[in-house]
Structures are given as C-alpha cells and as structure tokens.
Design a protein around this motif. Structure first.
Motif, PDB file in Angstrom:
ATOM      1  N   ASP A  65     -24.879  -5.678 -17.706  1.00 37.79           N
ATOM      2  CA  ASP A  65     -25.865  -5.556 -18.798  1.00 37.79           C
ATOM      3  C   ASP A  65     -24.756  -5.553 -20.257  1.00 37.79           C
ATOM      4  O   ASP A  65     -24.031  -4.782 -20.540  1.00 37.79           O
ATOM      5  N   PRO A  66     -25.126  -6.538 -20.879  1.00 38.51           N
ATOM      6  CA  PRO A  66     -24.237  -6.429 -21.962  1.00 38.51           C
ATOM      7  C   PRO A  66     -24.227  -5.307 -23.124  1.00 38.51           C
ATOM      8  O   PRO A  66     -23.340  -5.254 -23.802  1.00 38.51           O
ATOM      9  N   LEU A  67     -25.415  -4.911 -23.083  1.00 42.41           N
ATOM     10  CA  LEU A  67     -25.533  -3.655 -23.921  1.00 42.41           C
ATOM     11  C   LEU A  67     -25.204  -2.352 -23.437  1.00 42.41           C
ATOM     12  O   LEU A  67     -25.407  -1.332 -24.155  1.00 42.41           O
ATOM     13  N   GLY A 111     -12.814 -13.987 -23.491  1.00 48.81           N
ATOM     14  CA  GLY A 111     -13.934 -13.633 -23.460  1.00 48.81           C
ATOM     15  C   GLY A 111     -14.397 -12.581 -24.669  1.00 48.81           C
ATOM     16  O   GLY A 111     -13.676 -12.135 -25.305  1.00 48.81           O
ATOM     17  N   ASP A 112     -15.703 -12.164 -24.460  1.00 51.09           N
ATOM     18  CA  ASP A 112     -16.091 -11.310 -25.602  1.00 51.09           C
ATOM     19  C   ASP A 112     -15.972  -9.856 -25.029  1.00 51.09           C
ATOM     20  O   ASP A 112     -16.496  -9.064 -26.011  1.00 51.09           O
ATOM     21  N   ASP A 113     -15.477  -9.567 -24.213  1.00 53.39           N
ATOM     22  CA  ASP A 113     -15.437  -8.031 -23.623  1.00 53.39           C
ATOM     23  C   ASP A 113     -14.067  -7.462 -24.082  1.00 53.39           C
ATOM     24  O   ASP A 113     -13.012  -7.869 -23.460  1.00 53.39           O
ATOM     25  N   GLN A 114     -14.145  -6.188 -24.772  1.00 53.62           N
ATOM     26  CA  GLN A 114     -12.983  -5.729 -24.996  1.00 53.62           C
ATOM     27  C   GLN A 114     -12.340  -5.040 -23.806  1.00 53.62           C
ATOM     28  O   GLN A 114     -11.133  -4.795 -23.741  1.00 53.62           O
ATOM     29  N   VAL A 135     -29.281 -13.934 -25.184  1.00 60.27           N
ATOM     30  CA  VAL A 135     -28.936 -13.847 -26.270  1.00 60.27           C
ATOM     31  C   VAL A 135     -27.960 -12.506 -26.725  1.00 60.27           C
ATOM     32  O   VAL A 135     -26.822 -12.544 -27.472  1.00 60.27           O
ATOM     33  N   ASP A 136     -28.118 -11.418 -26.093  1.00 59.55           N
ATOM     34  CA  ASP A 136     -27.162 -10.467 -26.172  1.00 59.55           C
ATOM     35  C   ASP A 136     -25.632 -10.448 -25.669  1.00 59.55           C
ATOM     36  O   ASP A 136     -24.834 -10.012 -26.254  1.00 59.55           O
ATOM     37  N   GLY A 137     -25.656 -11.194 -24.507  1.00 59.32           N
ATOM     38  CA  GLY A 137     -24.447 -11.275 -23.667  1.00 59.32           C
ATOM     39  C   GLY A 137     -23.708 -12.738 -24.038  1.00 59.32           C
ATOM     40  O   GLY A 137     -22.532 -12.782 -23.894  1.00 59.32           O
ATOM     41  N   ASP A 138     -24.355 -13.485 -24.877  1.00 56.70           N
ATOM     42  CA  ASP A 138     -23.985 -15.000 -25.183  1.00 56.70           C
ATOM     43  C   ASP A 138     -23.371 -15.480 -23.903  1.00 56.70           C
ATOM     44  O   ASP A 138     -22.464 -15.883 -24.036  1.00 56.70           O
ATOM     45  N   ASP A 195      -2.655 -12.354 -28.848  1.00 57.09           N
ATOM     46  CA  ASP A 195      -3.635 -12.432 -29.997  1.00 57.09           C
ATOM     47  C   ASP A 195      -4.717 -13.338 -29.738  1.00 57.09           C
ATOM     48  O   ASP A 195      -5.529 -13.783 -30.503  1.00 57.09           O
ATOM     49  N   VAL A 196      -4.841 -13.669 -28.388  1.00 54.93           N
ATOM     50  CA  VAL A 196      -6.069 -14.535 -27.864  1.00 54.93           C
ATOM     51  C   VAL A 196      -7.047 -13.898 -27.098  1.00 54.93           C
ATOM     52  O   VAL A 196      -6.536 -13.160 -26.102  1.00 54.93           O
ATOM     53  N   ALA A 197      -8.364 -13.682 -27.549  1.00 50.37           N
ATOM     54  CA  ALA A 197      -9.298 -13.104 -26.799  1.00 50.37           C
ATOM     55  C   ALA A 197      -9.738 -13.816 -25.547  1.00 50.37           C
ATOM     56  O   ALA A 197     -10.000 -14.924 -25.540  1.00 50.37           O
TER      57      ALA A 197
END
Lengths: 885, 295
Positions: free
Chosen positions: A527-529, A425-428, A800-803, A421-423
């Motif tokens: 590329d974060p997007l 980083g931000d990447d799924q 900004v997009d990738g934080d 239940d701990v992420a």
C-alpha cells in the motif's frame, strides 16, 4: 503396491567408489621361462585380470590378453596366483578390486657367474613415480642393445651387472606409466647409480581404475570419481557442481547453485558432509562449493529412494565424503582461477605404524578485489566475498576401528553499496546499502568400532554454529543464529548371514535466536499510502529432533549379494520452544510435531551385468525456521509429506559402458504455503494446504574412465506441478470449492494446478574427457534444458499513488522462458616433475556464445519483455600445483 | 590436430548465433521517457474527503504528437469495507453500458473531453466503521482509462486493452482530524534559473542540465496519526518527485525531499517537455510541465 514391489526383481547398484590407494605388489614371483619358448627365442607379455579381496589376497586370476604363446600365459597365471599384494582402499577402507596386470617374458643370455660385483660394470637404482615419488614395483628395466633386463622389487629398486663398458642406456617400462630412459657411463669396477622417474599414464596417478564389489543400501546412488569430475568444463573444477549434470537434477539459474532434484524445492534437498547435514553447499556465487576439492573423496548423489538413515528432506540427498586416508608423503596442493585461490596441506606424521593422517586447507575469493577495477569510481559497489577452511585429523588405530575428526567452516558476505546522494526508488524506508552475511562452522567426529562378532557401532557426533545477517540501510535488519548439536549413531548387527539389523538415531538439537528490526511492516509494502510503523521483535528457543530409525537388510538368496530387500521405519519428532517478543503477549507452549516414514528399498542382480531396483516410501520434512516460528501466536504448521516411488534398471553393456534408468513418481501433500488471508502479527502466515506432483524418467549412459576416454550422457524427462489450495481459483478467476479429482489430481493438472517454478521438461547433458598425447586432456560439455515456466504479462495498470504498474495477463496460456543451451570446452595440460605436479587449464565456458535467458524482466508498463542473460563466454584460466616436499 | 580443427569450428558456431534475438534489460524503455501515451498523475481535489463530500479530478496524460485522439473514461468505486483491503484494484464497468445515453451506469463519473470528472462520496461510505477506524479512513477507487476516440464510437466491439492506458488512484475517505491537502510547487528551475509557465527553454545539444522544482515548506504538512498502539503521533510528510521527459536522458527518475533536483542530458536536436510529478505519500499530488528546445 508394496507387495508388488516385494515381488519385483530389483537391482543391485554397483557404482565404483574412487580408490584412494591402489593395490601394490608386495612379493613378486618370478615365473619360469617356458623351455620351448626359450628354445625358439620367443618373448612376450601376458595381460591378466587379477581380482583381490579386501585383504589383498588373490582370489581370481584370468587371462585378459594372451601373449600368443600358451606357455607364457600358463606360467604367468601360475606366478601371479602366488604373488601377494597390498589391498586397494577407498575413503571407506579396504575394498575388493579387479585390475589388469601385465607380466612380461624377456630372454636373458646365459652368463657365467660374475666374478666380483665390483669388477664388472654394475648399475643399481630405483624407479619412482614423478611427483608422488612413490616406488614403482614390477617395472621392467632393459639395457638398450643388450639382452640384460631386471624387474624392480617392491621398493622400486633394481640391479644390473655385467654391463657393457661405455655409455649405457636404460629403458624402463611399466603398465601404469609412460616409459622412461636413463643414460650413464658404465665403468669396470664401479657401481653406477641410476634413479629413474616415470610419468603416470592412468587417470589417477599410481592408482588403478577398477570396479570393486560393493553393496550400497540406496536404490539409486550415483558416484563419480574425483578425477572424472574435476575436469568437467564449466564447473570451476568443483566436484559438487557436477551434480547438476546428473539425471534428476534441474538446472538452476547461473549464480544461485540451488539444488533442484526431482521437482522439489531447493530447501527440500539435504546436503551432508560425512553424514552430517550442512545448511549450504555452495558459496554465494553458486559456482564453488564450501569444501576444498582436494579434501573430497567422493560425492554421493541420491535423487530419491534413499533409506531411513536420511531424513528431514522430501527431495534428494547429496552426501560429500571427505578423505580419511592420506599418502605417506606430505603434499601441498594449490589452485587458483578467476574466482579464488585455495591451498591444502595433507600427509602423514608420526612413527612408522603409528602414522597420523592430516589435512589442513583454506580458500579465499578475490572477485571483490577485482570488481572495483571495472565499476570505476561511480559510488556504486558490489563486494561478494567468501572464504572457507578445513582441518582433518585421522589418528592411528587398529585395522578394525576408524576414528577421525573434521573441523570446517565458511563465510559468505555480499555488500551492495550505492552513492548516498542517489535515491533507490521512491521509498524513504528502503534507502541505503544492502548487506548479507552467512557463517557456518562444524566440528565433526567419527568413531567406528566392533562391539562383538557381526556387531559394530558407528558414531558421528558434531557441534556447529550458523549465523546470518541481512540488512538494508539503517532501518531493516534480520540477525539470527543457531548452535547445533548433531549425532548420527548406527549399530549394524548381522543377526544371520541373511539378515542385518541396523538401528540408528539421527539427532539434531539446536539453540536458536533471532532479532528483527524494520522501519515498516512487511504488509505495508503493498500500500503506497500506508502510514509506516516501525516493528521489531526477537525470539529465542530450542529445537529438538531425536529421530530414531530401524532398517533391515534382508538378503534371501544364498548368493547374498544378488537380492537385497531393505524395509525401514523412521520416526520424525520435532519439538520447538519459543520465547521472546515474537510470541506476543502470551507465552507460547512447546510445539511438537511427529510423523513416521515407512520405506522399502529392494534390488536384484539378475546376472553379472543386469540389475533391477525399486523403492517406495514416505518422506517427511519439518517446516523451515521462518515457517514454524509463529508470529505473535502459536505456529500451527506441521510436516510436509512426500510419497516417493521409483523403479529402474542398470545394465553394463561392456566393461566400460553401462546405463542406469529410473522412473519416478512423487506425490507431495501438506506443502506449506503462504496464507493470502494473513493479517499480520498475531495470526499464522503459513498453512499446510499445498500439494505437488513430480514424475518422470531419468537415464544416464556412462563410459567409465578405464582408458583414455570417460564421459556420460544424462537425460531427464519430467513434469512437476503445484497446487496452492487456499487461494485456488479457476482459469476464469472464480474461487473453487475443490481441485479436480481422479487422473487430473494424480497427475497434478487441471484447475488450480500450475507448473513448478523449475519445471524443466527436457534436461539433456553430455560431457566427456579424452586423454591426449603429451599429457594433454580435452573435455567438453553440452547442455540443453527446457526453459522455466514464467508468467506472461501483456498489459499494465498504472497505480497512480505508488507510481508503478501492476502486470495483467490477458491471455492466460502458460508460457516458458526460451530453452537453455550451452557448450563448454576445457583443455588441461599436466607437467610432472620429480616432486611437483602442475596442471594448467583453460575452461572455455559457453564457448559457442549461446544466448540464454535466466529471468524475465518487463519494462515499467509490461509492454516490453527482456531476458536477464546467463553466463556469457568466459575463458577461465587456472593453475593447480601439487608439491611433495 | 583434431583440436586445432575443432576450436575454430566452435567459435564459428558462436558467430552464427544471434546475439540480439532478445532485448537486454538495459534495452527496455526507461520509466522516465514519455515516448507513448502515459498517465503520469491524477490529482484529486481534495485528496482526502469525508462521506458526502464532492471531489474533482484532473489527469496528466501526455504523449507523442502522433498518438490518435483520445477520450478518457472516469470511474469511481466506494470503499469496500470489511475486506482484506479496502482498495479495489480496479472498478469494473462494461463500456457498452455507456452506449445507453438514457442512464448513467454505476460508477461512471466523467468522460473527457466534454464531461469533467467529479464524484460525491456516498454518505454511508464509512458506515459500520468504529470511530477510530473512521478517523483512519478507507480508500475509494478512482479509475481513468484513456483510449482512442475511435474505440468509443463502437462500444459494443471488443476493446483492445493493449491500446488502453489505465490508471487507478486511491481517494482517502475519512473523518481525520488533519485531512490531507495536495502539495504544490512554487517554481521550476533549470540550472538554477526560474522558468515561468509557458516559457520554452533553449538548450545546447548533448549537454547536462540540472532541473529542479521548488516545494515550499508550507506544502509539507504536519498531521496527526493514530498508530496501531492507539497513540496519536504528529508526523511530517515525506514528499518525493518523479521526473519525466520526452527526449534526452534523465539521470534520476526519483528524488526524495529535500533533494528535489535531477540531471537531464539534452538530445542532439528536437524539442519537448519535462514533467515533474510530486507526491506526498498520503494521496496528495501535484505537477509542473516546462518545454525545452535544442538550439
């Protein structure tokens, strides 16, 4: 240059290999007591320097320490010249040896012929070495308070008669052992029995520390005895770890165990076990090698200038030689420390004269069991685990043949777990546990036999399997493996007394496979997007590299050992076949690359103590597996190349102290670098466009373990740089048409050149050990190493997009991590019992608690710098047991 | 005897070595702590545009009260087509060009306070792309620089870039069938209690609190994507939240949908704010800010 080298007087490296068996007296000769000394009641001891040849025959006896009476000296010299000895042996067989031998003269009272042995008090017994239980020949047995003495025979037995009645005390003296006493009751009409155990006082029990005459075909081969290196602090008792204290070897970050030799990448150096290459030499902690230390006979470290028998490497070579001779008495060795436990059973079985030597051992780490005790129930887990095993069998053969079989392998696994239940980083796509595993197994045979006079055949066939796995969560998996077939064959032929021709083959074949699955493309990570797309491909194929070589050992002088000129040529042939989805839509034809390595080595022994040496040659290295397998297309990368040259000298300053100095220069070309223009599947991600330079000076000053002290100081002054040509820009950031020429290019400096990741200008390492009374030994090590180059970022630009922030260096001046400094101390204490030897030690690593940086870390916006610190102060406590059942 | 003298000496040597001469990794400022001027988010409205469309921009740039007055310079660079990447890492602008008030330098789209940033995408921004590539689109670059207002008073002087906070954002320029829209939060909750905008939450000192945002299902878009094989896929956004605070301690900086709550431990005293920044991974962003004070 080559002509100059041919004309250059070069040296003969004479490093001692460790003896696995010392010489023993087979037939003792009693020297006549000089009449004048007897008349004067004189006694004395003569120390002689005895030289034996490979058969054990006495070739030379010289006076080392006089008794003070010429009659004693002459009588001892004459007696020892007619004595017979068993030859000394190293792991490679019998060798010539020189050693000190003490001969004592003790007055005995003239006695009348004894009536019957059973009437007068008599003692009979045997003198043996503690723990090894080996008989001690030539020991003096003295009755305290009486002129009676005796000398033990080759089986260690002695008999003394006409003893005084009552309590009798015996004292036994031998030059390689501490003195021992025994007390018994002497009774008329009885034969008392006295078995006396002596503690060895040498570095190797029951062995002689000696220098033997040998001729190696490498210009710089640095060999240390096992007993020397096992007690160096900070090595966890691992013989192979000590390589990092020798000249030319850069310090690798703690826990990595990377071999960085003379400015070469870790993957550029070859590691061999008995001449057969293995993929890894250290377990994943980087602190322990994959072989049980007890089965290692010697470790050869060749930083460069090695012959054509070694190939597929541009860097150095480490060749670990395992034991081929085992003591007649079975021995069980067990050792444990804070990382792992290991056990080895070795000895001989079979009928006398037909003994089979054997060893079987295993090791398992247990740090994975201890770590949870410290991490608590947080949901985070770290489980490093390794094990290894070794089985060696040496069947009986005739003296001129060698046969042995060695089976060994290891497994390394590292699992990093996080709570579900701990992420992370931000990447799924990068959530989940991380796991990596490496397995390697080898079955190696060795058969050496003479074919004709001056002509022999040496074969080392091997079969092995390597598998590896790397996984992150459920969506990222790399799984691959190889089945390997290796054959090293040499047929040295002594064509004339001056010329030996050595043809050989170094064959490596493999069947390989891999499977790659990922929920994202690697290029998407920039590329974060980017819309993620799952990718997966597999591959399989064959690898075929039958490298032939030919070497000439030319010894032009009548004194054959004085000058060696050794030219050689090696052919490098690599054929790779690939099939599977990795090849894309179209089949990929076999990819064959070839190259040739001419090399020249030469050594000249100017006199008994001074030698010169030099080498030059080409060293080609095939691409790494991930580089040669094209991604959706035919790979176009070829061999990397290094032209390596060295000159040096060796001098023995005294019987125990000598130094070895080398200057080296390496020009690396066609280095494989990542192509920044790579656009993904269907194009080649690597190109042969990089260059490298490495040059410097190495020196080692060494004190052999001939007395209570041993040690060495090594220092390397070097510079190593790289040029990644396709993406080269000037200091101002402008693309360049070509790198600098002239001296700058020769030295690897100017636009586009940057320091090698492990470029360490100064590497200083000093270590030594001292035997103390009461079986104590203290060892210490001090290291100073220049910090590795690093990028210095001063500001960060926020994506900004990738934080995340991208670091920028405003001031482009190169910088380095702080220098490394470490001091370690180790204290050993040995206990010898009748059938047991126990060694306990405490290894105080980084005893002065120096703070060292291993890696640079920045905070999120690059405004703060921190260092990942190296080894803290660690007291490693260990126990080693050797049992002779 | 020698050893007994040597050993204490060695340990004494260790005592004089400064163990704190460098920061340790754990000493580095955590990313969630707003203890300096930070750009936390830039919202483009809309986040995905067609050539010729107008986009406006807002930035979340919090910082401590003692930060000098700031100005924000906004720049825009159209997509660079045909290069390895269509995203320029930064737009280049010589700040001294701003001193000429008679002309607007290329790329300049706003100066705050005073001139809110907006940019009309050039009509030819995607010219030269194949229709299927136009649907995938390209990135224009939006750059915002926050710097002390004193710096802009003398634009001819060299700028100290360590005092400049710079952020870059991709503006997707495309002719997509399902262009992206920004997500939004419906609510900010502390311990399950809804906190309306403008409300300051009173918290106990050194206590853990669960902070949470509510992302409505309608804010999670379903969109069409043409994959590299040429097939059109229907995909659902996978948003995530980044959490920030200027005091206390946040346990998890990132939380991934549907787990949109983090844990925050209050400090011993003081007051401050929380910020939750949401991203839809397609360029769409949103944020919420709430205030807290320790009782």
């Amino acid at each position: 240059m080559i002509i100059a080298l041919w004309l250059m007087f070069v040296a003969l490296a004479q490093e001692p290999l460790p003896l696995v068996a010392g010489p023993a007296v087979l037939q003792h000769v009693e020297a006549p007591y000089p009449e004048d000394a007897k008349a004067q009641g004189l006694e004395g001891t003569v120390v002689l320097l005895v030289t034996l040849d490979e058969t054990g025959a006495v070739t030379e006896v010289a006076l080392s320490t006089t008794s003070g009476h010429p009659g004693f000296d002459d009588a001892a010299l004459a007696a020892v010249r007619t004595m017979t000895f068993s030859p000394a042996r190293t792991a490679e067989g019998p060798v010539a040896v020189s050693f000190e031998f003490a001969y004592g003269f003790t007055l005995e009272e003239e006695v009348e012929a004894a009536p019957a042995a059973a009437v007068v008090p008599t003692v009979s017994g045997q003198v043996r070495t503690k723990a090894t239980r080996r008989p001690v020949a030539g020991a003096q047995v003295v009755v305290i308070g009486s002129p009676l003495t005796a000398t033990t025979d080759e089986t260690g037995h002695f008999t003394l008669t006409d003893l005084p009645t009552g309590e009798v005390r015996l004292r036994v003296a031998h030059q390689d052992h501490e003195s021992g006493d025994a007390t018994f009751e002497a009774v008329p009409g009885e034969v008392a029995e006295a078995n006396i155990w002596l503690e060895p006082k040498g570095w190797r029990e029951n062995q002689v520390v000696a220098v033997y005459e040998g001729q190696e075909t490498e210009v710089t081969r640095r060999t240390l005895s096992i007993e020397e290196i096992r007690t160096i602090p900070g090595t966890f008792g691992d013989p192979i770890k000590v390589i990092q204290t020798l000249p030319g070897a850069a310090r690798s970050p703690f826990g990595t165990g990377a071999l960085i030799i003379r400015g070469s990448n870790p993957e550029d150096s070859g590691v061999y076990v008995d001449g057969v290459r293995i993929p890894l030499i250290y377990h994943l902690t980087g602190t322990t090698s994959v072989l049980n230390p007890e089965i290692i006979a010697a470790v050869d470290y060749l930083p460069g200038g090695y012959g054509v028998q070694y190939g597929r490497s541009m860097g150095g070579v480490v060749d670990v030689r395992t034991k081929t001779e085992f003591d007649p008495d079975e021995k069980i060795s067990w050792g444990t420390d804070i990382l792992d436990s290991q056990v080895l059973f070795e000895g001989q079985v079979g009928k006398k004269g037909k003994e089979h030597g054997f060893a079987i051992g295993a090791r398992r780490s247990y740090i994975d069991l201890f770590i949870p005790l410290f991490t608590g129930d947080t949901g985070y887990t770290i489980k490093p685990r390794y094990w290894d095993y070794q089985v060696k069998w040496v069947p009986p053969t005739t003296d001129d043949r060698d046969v042995d079989i060695f089976l060994y392998g290891f497994d390394d696994t590292l699992t990093l777990g996080t709570p579900d239940d701990v992420a992370q980083g931000d990447d799924q796509d990068t959530q989940g546990d991380f796991r990596t595993q490496y397995d390697s197994h080898r079955l190696v045979g060795h058969w050496r036999t003479p074919l004709a006079d001056g002509f022999e055949l040496d074969l080392r066939p091997a079969i092995g399997i390597d598998t590896s796995y790397l996984g992150l969560g459920q969506d990222f998996v790399i799984d691959n493996g190889n089945v390997l077939f290796e054959l090293r064959a040499e047929a040295p032929w002594k064509a004339t007394p001056a010329v030996t021709v050595v043809p050989g083959v170094d064959f490596l074949g493999a069947i390989w496979w891999f499977d790659f699955q990922s929920s994202f493309r690697i290029t998407d990570l920039d590329d974060p997007l980017a819309e993620r797309e799952a990718v997966g491909f597999d591959g399989e194929g064959g690898f075929w590299s039958p490298d032939p070589y030919l070497r000439l050992d030319f010894r032009p002088l009548d004194d054959r050992d004085r000058w060696l000129i050794s030219p050689g040529l090696r052919g490098n042939v690599v054929t790779l076949t690939t099939s599977g989805t990795i090849t894309g839509a179209d089949p990929v034809p076999a990819n064959t690359t070839t190259s040739f390595d001419p090399r020249l080595l030469t050594r000249f022994q100017a006199n008994e103590r001074l030698a010169f040496k030099a080498s030059t040659g080409l060293y080609h290295q095939p691409p790494q597996p991930q580089e040669i397998v094209g991604v959706g297309t035919q790979s176009t990368v070829g061999h990397e190349q290094s032209w390596s040259t060295s000159v040096g000298a060796e001098q023995r300053i005294s019987d125990a102290v000598h130094y070895d100095i080398d200057l080296f220069y390496k020009r690396m070309t066609d280095l494989i670098v990542y192509d920044e223009a790579w656009t993904g599947f269907g194009t080649n991600p690597f190109v042969n466009a990089g260059e490298g330079r490495a040059y410097g000076a190495e020196v080692i000053l060494r004190h052999d373990p001939t007395g209570p002290f041993f040690g060495w100081v090594s220092y390397t002054l070097s510079r190593a740089s790289r040029l990644d040509w396709p993406t080269c820009t000037s200091a101002a950031g402008e693309p360049l048409a070509a790198p600098a020429e002239g001296l700058d290019r020769l030295l690897g400096q100017g636009d586009c050149w940057y320091p090698f990741d492990f470029d360490q200008t100064h590497i200083l390492s000093a270590q030594g050990g001292l035997k103390l009374p009461h079986a104590f030994q203290v060892s210490a090590q001090v290291q100073y190493v220049t910090g590795n180059p690093t990028d210095l970022y001063e500001v960060g630009i926020y994506d900004v997009d990738g934080d995340f922030y991208n670091g920028l260096s405003v001031d482009a001046a190169p910088t380095r991590n702080p220098p490394f400094f470490q001091t370690s101390v180790r204290i050993d204490r040995d206990w010898h019992f009748k059938a047991l030897k126990m060694r306990t030690y405490v290894d105080l690593m980084n005893v002065v608690r120096a703070v060292n940086s291993e890696f640079t870390l920045y905070n999120y916006d690059y405004s703060e710098v921190a260092y990942v610190r190296g080894l803290p102060f660690i007291p490693n406590i260990g126990v080693e047991l050797a049992l002779w059942p | 005897m020698a050893m007994t003298r040597l050993a204490p000496l060695l340990f004494l040597t260790g005592c004089v070595i400064d163990q704190n001469q460098w920061l340790r990794p754990r000493d580095l400022s955590p990313v969630w702590l707003v203890d300096r001027l930070r750009i936390l988010a830039v919202v483009a409205e809309p986040p995905e545009v067609e050539p010729g469309d107008l986009a406006t921009f807002t930035a979340l740039v919090p910082g401590p009260a003692d930060v000098p007055d700031q100005v924000r310079i906004w720049l825009a660079c159209p997509p660079v087509l045909g290069s390895e990447t269509t995203f320029a890492a930064s737009c280049s602008l010589d700040p001294s060009a701003l001193s000429d008030t008679a002309t607007v330098p290329d790329g300049f789209i706003g100066l705050e306070p005073g001139l809110p940033p907006s940019w009309r995408v050039p009509d030819d921004a995607l010219d030269g792309l194949a229709p299927e590539d136009e649907e995938e689109g390209a990135y224009a670059t939006i750059q915002v620089m926050s710097l002390p207002s004193t710096a802009i008073e003398d634009l001819s002087a060299d700028i100290d870039f360590t005092e400049v906070e710079t952020g870059t954002k991709r503006l997707v320029v495309s002719r997509a069938q399902t262009p992206n829209a920004n997500p939004w939060f419906d609510d900010f909750r502390v311990e399950g209690v809804s906190i309306p905008e403008g409300t300051t939450v009173e918290v106990d000192p050194n206590q853990p609190y669960e902070i949470e945002v509510v992302l409505p299902d309608a804010a999670i878009e379903t969109y069409l994507y043409v994959n590299s094989q040429g097939f059109t896929e229907e995909r659902i956004e996978e948003p995530y939240v980044a959490w920030y605070a200027d005091g206390g301690e946040i346990d998890e900086h990132f939380t991934l949908h549907p787990y949109l709550q983090s844990s925050w431990v209050s400090p011993a005293s003081g007051s401050g704010s929380w910020w939750a920044v949401g991203r839809d991974r397609r360029g769409g962003m949103t944020w919420l800010e709430r205030s807290w004070t320790v009782r």
